[in-house]
Design a protein around this motif. Sequence first.
Motif, mmCIF file in Angstrom:
data_model
loop_
_atom_site.group_PDB
_atom_site.id
_atom_site.type_symbol
_atom_site.label_atom_id
_atom_site.label_comp_id
_atom_site.label_asym_id
_atom_site.label_seq_id
_atom_site.Cartn_x
_atom_site.Cartn_y
_atom_site.Cartn_z
ATOM 1 N N SER A 110 0.826 -1.076 0.002
ATOM 2 C CA SER A 110 0.054 0.016 0.096
ATOM 3 C C SER A 110 0.928 1.079 0.103
ATOM 4 O O SER A 110 2.077 1.254 0.198
ATOM 5 C CB SER A 110 -1.004 0.004 1.166
ATOM 6 N N ASP A 111 0.289 2.339 -0.375
ATOM 7 C CA ASP A 111 0.894 3.642 -0.091
ATOM 8 C C ASP A 111 1.457 3.877 1.114
ATOM 9 O O ASP A 111 2.609 4.771 1.317
ATOM 10 C CB ASP A 111 0.063 4.670 -0.469
ATOM 11 N N ARG A 159 -1.656 -8.422 -12.361
ATOM 12 C CA ARG A 159 -1.319 -6.727 -12.256
ATOM 13 C C ARG A 159 -0.543 -6.387 -13.520
ATOM 14 O O ARG A 159 -0.878 -5.092 -14.026
ATOM 15 C CB ARG A 159 -0.237 -6.669 -11.210
ATOM 16 N N GLY A 217 -4.536 -0.368 -11.113
ATOM 17 C CA GLY A 217 -5.882 -0.662 -10.614
ATOM 18 C C GLY A 217 -6.122 -1.874 -9.764
ATOM 19 O O GLY A 217 -7.204 -2.034 -9.064
ATOM 20 N N GLN A 232 -5.413 -4.025 -7.434
ATOM 21 C CA GLN A 232 -4.549 -3.732 -5.955
ATOM 22 C C GLN A 232 -5.728 -3.814 -4.750
ATOM 23 O O GLN A 232 -6.880 -3.785 -4.983
ATOM 24 C CB GLN A 232 -3.915 -2.404 -5.876
ATOM 25 N N MET A 233 -5.163 -3.930 -3.659
ATOM 26 C CA MET A 233 -5.966 -4.014 -2.538
ATOM 27 C C MET A 233 -6.534 -2.593 -2.131
ATOM 28 O O MET A 233 -5.878 -1.449 -2.828
ATOM 29 C CB MET A 233 -5.232 -4.538 -1.248
ATOM 30 N N GLN A 234 -7.745 -2.399 -1.746
ATOM 31 C CA GLN A 234 -8.277 -1.288 -1.196
ATOM 32 C C GLN A 234 -8.417 -0.988 0.105
ATOM 33 O O GLN A 234 -9.011 -1.941 0.748
ATOM 34 C CB GLN A 234 -9.611 -0.746 -2.163
ATOM 35 N N ASP A 235 -7.714 0.045 0.719
ATOM 36 C CA ASP A 235 -8.239 0.220 1.967
ATOM 37 C C ASP A 235 -9.674 0.904 2.211
ATOM 38 O O ASP A 235 -10.157 1.328 1.289
ATOM 39 C CB ASP A 235 -7.349 1.458 2.661
ATOM 40 N N LYS A 236 -10.259 0.547 3.262
ATOM 41 C CA LYS A 236 -11.649 0.734 3.393
ATOM 42 C C LYS A 236 -11.757 2.350 3.455
ATOM 43 O O LYS A 236 -12.812 2.811 3.017
ATOM 44 C CB LYS A 236 -12.262 0.491 4.931
ATOM 45 N N GLY A 273 -10.386 4.116 1.266
ATOM 46 C CA GLY A 273 -10.175 4.647 0.211
ATOM 47 C C GLY A 273 -11.410 4.139 -0.902
ATOM 48 O O GLY A 273 -11.599 4.365 -1.975
ATOM 49 N N ARG A 274 -12.177 3.312 -0.479
ATOM 50 C CA ARG A 274 -13.202 2.530 -1.178
ATOM 51 C C ARG A 274 -14.419 3.682 -1.534
ATOM 52 O O ARG A 274 -14.605 4.564 -0.617
ATOM 53 C CB ARG A 274 -14.007 1.288 -0.392
ATOM 54 N N LYS A 275 -14.902 3.508 -2.533
ATOM 55 C CA LYS A 275 -15.917 4.751 -2.842
ATOM 56 C C LYS A 275 -17.061 3.776 -3.140
ATOM 57 O O LYS A 275 -17.290 2.830 -3.829
ATOM 58 C CB LYS A 275 -15.665 5.293 -4.305
#
Length: 207
Positions: free
Chosen positions: A24-25, A68, A74, A76-80, A82-84
């Motif tokens: 993650s970032d 990947r 795109g 990748q794992m999404q942190d909660k 960061g989810r839309k």
Amino acid sequence: LENDLKALHLVHYNVVDTAVLFKSDEGRKHSLKRLSAVLLKRQIQTNASSGHCSEEDAAAALLLALGRARLGAGFQMQDKAGRKNLFSLTSRLKREPVDEQPGFLKHNNGPIVCIGPNEWIKEHIATQSTVNALECSNISSSAVKAITSYLRQSGRRSSVLWSKLSMCTDDISEAEMKTKIDEIITNVTMVAPRSTVMLLMFQVGYS
């Protein structure tokens, strides 16, 4: 692979490590088991007593790396955080000036509709008071008819309609299941205006 290489006292300069590839970032690394479950919808390392299966781990890592490579960043794992949420995003867009709204909202100011199992509705629109929600426990429910009602050109046509239809294969044969799905798709395509954008997804054995 970092710990594996250290244990073997090896240095390798051409390595694709999924822990690094999907970091993650914030620098957080995800386990191969977690990456496989979320991104591939594939369960691995399920038998804790027997340890990891090297072949299973390698196959999962390869699929993740290929995904990947094909889909880019795109995939990748999404942190909660960061989810839309589709419904909250659409509700916000509907409050924007008409000239700034996307085309599907600009030309149709109908309601946002969610049709599906109760738990699924709670998960996605629990805090979205602007969304019309209708419980539909399975594909044989009479509530399925609401999909075509909300898509008709006449009446109050929905601007966004998201539906999840479940089917228990224990109660219906495969032939009956296909017939029911064909019936719903036919009804939807017949009543919806030609300009309607549709995305149909079918998944077996995943809830």
